[in-house]
Enzyme design. Structure first.
Site, short mmCIF file in Angstrom:
data_model
loop_
_atom_site.label_atom_id
_atom_site.label_comp_id
_atom_site.label_asym_id
_atom_site.label_seq_id
_atom_site.Cartn_x
_atom_site.Cartn_y
_atom_site.Cartn_z
N HIS A 1 0.68 -1.54 6.52
CA HIS A 1 1.23 -0.19 6.57
C HIS A 1 1.47 0.27 8.02
O HIS A 1 0.54 0.36 8.80
CB HIS A 1 0.25 0.76 5.85
CG HIS A 1 0.89 2.01 5.30
ND1 HIS A 1 2.09 2.00 4.65
CD2 HIS A 1 0.47 3.30 5.29
CE1 HIS A 1 2.39 3.24 4.26
NE2 HIS A 1 1.43 4.05 4.64
N SER B 1 4.63 6.28 6.88
CA SER B 1 4.19 6.65 5.53
C SER B 1 4.93 7.93 5.09
O SER B 1 6.16 8.00 5.23
CB SER B 1 2.67 6.82 5.53
OG SER B 1 2.15 6.64 4.24
N ASP C 1 2.73 -4.68 3.01
CA ASP C 1 2.48 -3.30 2.63
C ASP C 1 3.04 -3.01 1.24
O ASP C 1 4.24 -3.13 1.03
CB ASP C 1 3.14 -2.37 3.66
CG ASP C 1 2.89 -0.90 3.37
OD1 ASP C 1 1.99 -0.59 2.56
OD2 ASP C 1 3.60 -0.06 3.96
#
EC number: 3.4.16.2
Length: 391
Positions: A350, A74, A325
């Site tokens: 994710h 991320s 994602d």
């Protein structure tokens, strides 16, 4: 990370980002005003990591002449990639998992994120995204009257009564819930943003099979669906529309970063996605940021600093993305050079690849992990090869 560290006989170091957790440069005053927040930037964080690596090499016996690899998911994945770009003498390579380094300016279309969210719901059950698409007008119609607002408060089991001013906030909260579900649509039960069942969107879509029902029935179904996310454990008495994730993720620091450097354009059109149309509005963001923090965003700074799409001069970065994602829309999903490599995980949400291995892991993530490790071994081998030549 855990499994691979063992395989590579590596030491795993988690560096806490400044202004998060306990790393507060001015203690309780760190978030006091924009003067104290000035030092919360990705550049400063990268410099911290460089200092930390130097410190670890000096103080840990045997670490001095060893290669270092940056790993993150991320925003952490963005930092890992950027660290390799800016400090290539410090790390031999980077694994940037689910890192949306192109979710800036007009590098990718602003609608791509919500389009992927919608696709996840559309594929997880019949008429699922259609039910959600229909729910917005149902909310608008029901909230037209005082009695409707009262009914909505009850039907959605909200902790505090709705007023007509709350409706936009309510819809944003519901939207954010669908987004979060898309991010954590993992193949096994997990507890990343909330405690959730395996393939949570499939579970949610069980309640949303029939879009052609009355407004009130549709909203009762929406409540059942929301309840999968907010009350899977069965402990929650009412839903609080000011909370979407468990509170330990450092939302304060992130909201400041989103108001300064990390300016990511998002939009919806209600045609390619299941949301109400909203265009990207920089002025609105700017005014909100000024009101909250006394700062205004710099939407093009990140591309100035980190190169946008022109990164082909860099080497040894693996970008992994899960096709489920929504952040993959702003990620690197095609190889740029033979050493700036994209790995895609068709059944991944994710940064599934960074999570510890699980019996229910799909084939695509096992393959991705083995590719990632192969690249890491190459970087390590090259490091020792060139170290040997220098002596």
């Amino acid at each position: 990370m855990w499994d691979v560290a063992e395989e590579l006989k590596a030491m795993l170091v988690f560096a806490e980002h400044r202004y998060y957790g306990e790393s507060l440069p001015f203690g309780d005053n760190s978030f006091k005003d924009s003067r104290h927040l000035n030092f919360l930037t990705s550049e400063q964080a990268l410099a911290d990591f460089a200092e930390l690596i130097k410190h670890l090499k000096r103080t840990i016996p045997g670490a001095e002449n060893q290669p270092v690899i940056a790993i993150g998911g991320s925003y952490g994945g963005m930092l890992a990639a950027w660290f390799r770009m800016k400090y290539p003498h410090m790390v031999v390579g980077a694994l940037a998992a689910s890192a949306p380094i192109w979710q800036f300016e007009d590098l990718v279309p602003c609608g791509v994120f919500m389009k992927i969210v919608t696709t996840d719901f559309r594929k997880s059950g019949p008429h699922c995204s259609e039910s959600i698409h229909r729910s917005w007008d149902a909310i608008n119609r029901l909230s037209n009257t005082g009695s409707g607002l009262q009914w909505l408060t009850g039907a959605l089991h909200l902790c505090s009564p709705l007023t007509s001013q709350d409706i936009q906030h309510l819809k944003d909260w519901i939207s954010e819930t669908w987004v979060n579900l898309a991010m954590v649509d993992y193949p096994y039960a997990s507890n990343f943003l909330q405690p959730l069942p395996a393939w949570p969107i499939k579970v949610v879509c069980q309640y949303l099979k029939n879009p052609n029902v009355s407004d009130s029935l549709l909203l009762q179904n929406i409540f059942q669906a929301l309840n999968v996310y907010y009350n899977y454990s069965g402990q929650v008495k009412c839903l609080n529309i000011s909370e979407t994730a468990t509170s330990s993720l450092g939302t304060l620091g992130w909201s400041y970063q989103a108001c300064t450097e990390v300016v990511m354009p998002f939009c919806t059109n209600g045609v390619d996605d299941m949301f109400e149309p909203h265009s990207w509005n920089l002025k609105e963001l700017s005014d909100d940021c000024f009101q909250q923090w006394g700062v205004r965003p710099r939407p093009s700074w990140i591309t100035t600093m980190y190169g946008g799409k022109n990164i082909s001069s860099h080497t040894n970065i693996v970008f992994s993305n899960g096709e489920l994602d929504p952040w993959s829309g702003g990620g690197v999903t095609k190889d740029i050079t033979d050493t700036l490599v994209a790995v895609t995980i068709s059944e991944g949400a994710h940064h599934l690849d960074l999570r510890t291995k699980n019996a229910l892991d799909p084939m695509s993530v096992l393959l991705a992990r083995s590719l990632e490790v192969r690249h890491m071994k190459n970087w390590i081998r090259d490091f020792y090869d060139s170290a040997g030549k220098q002596h």
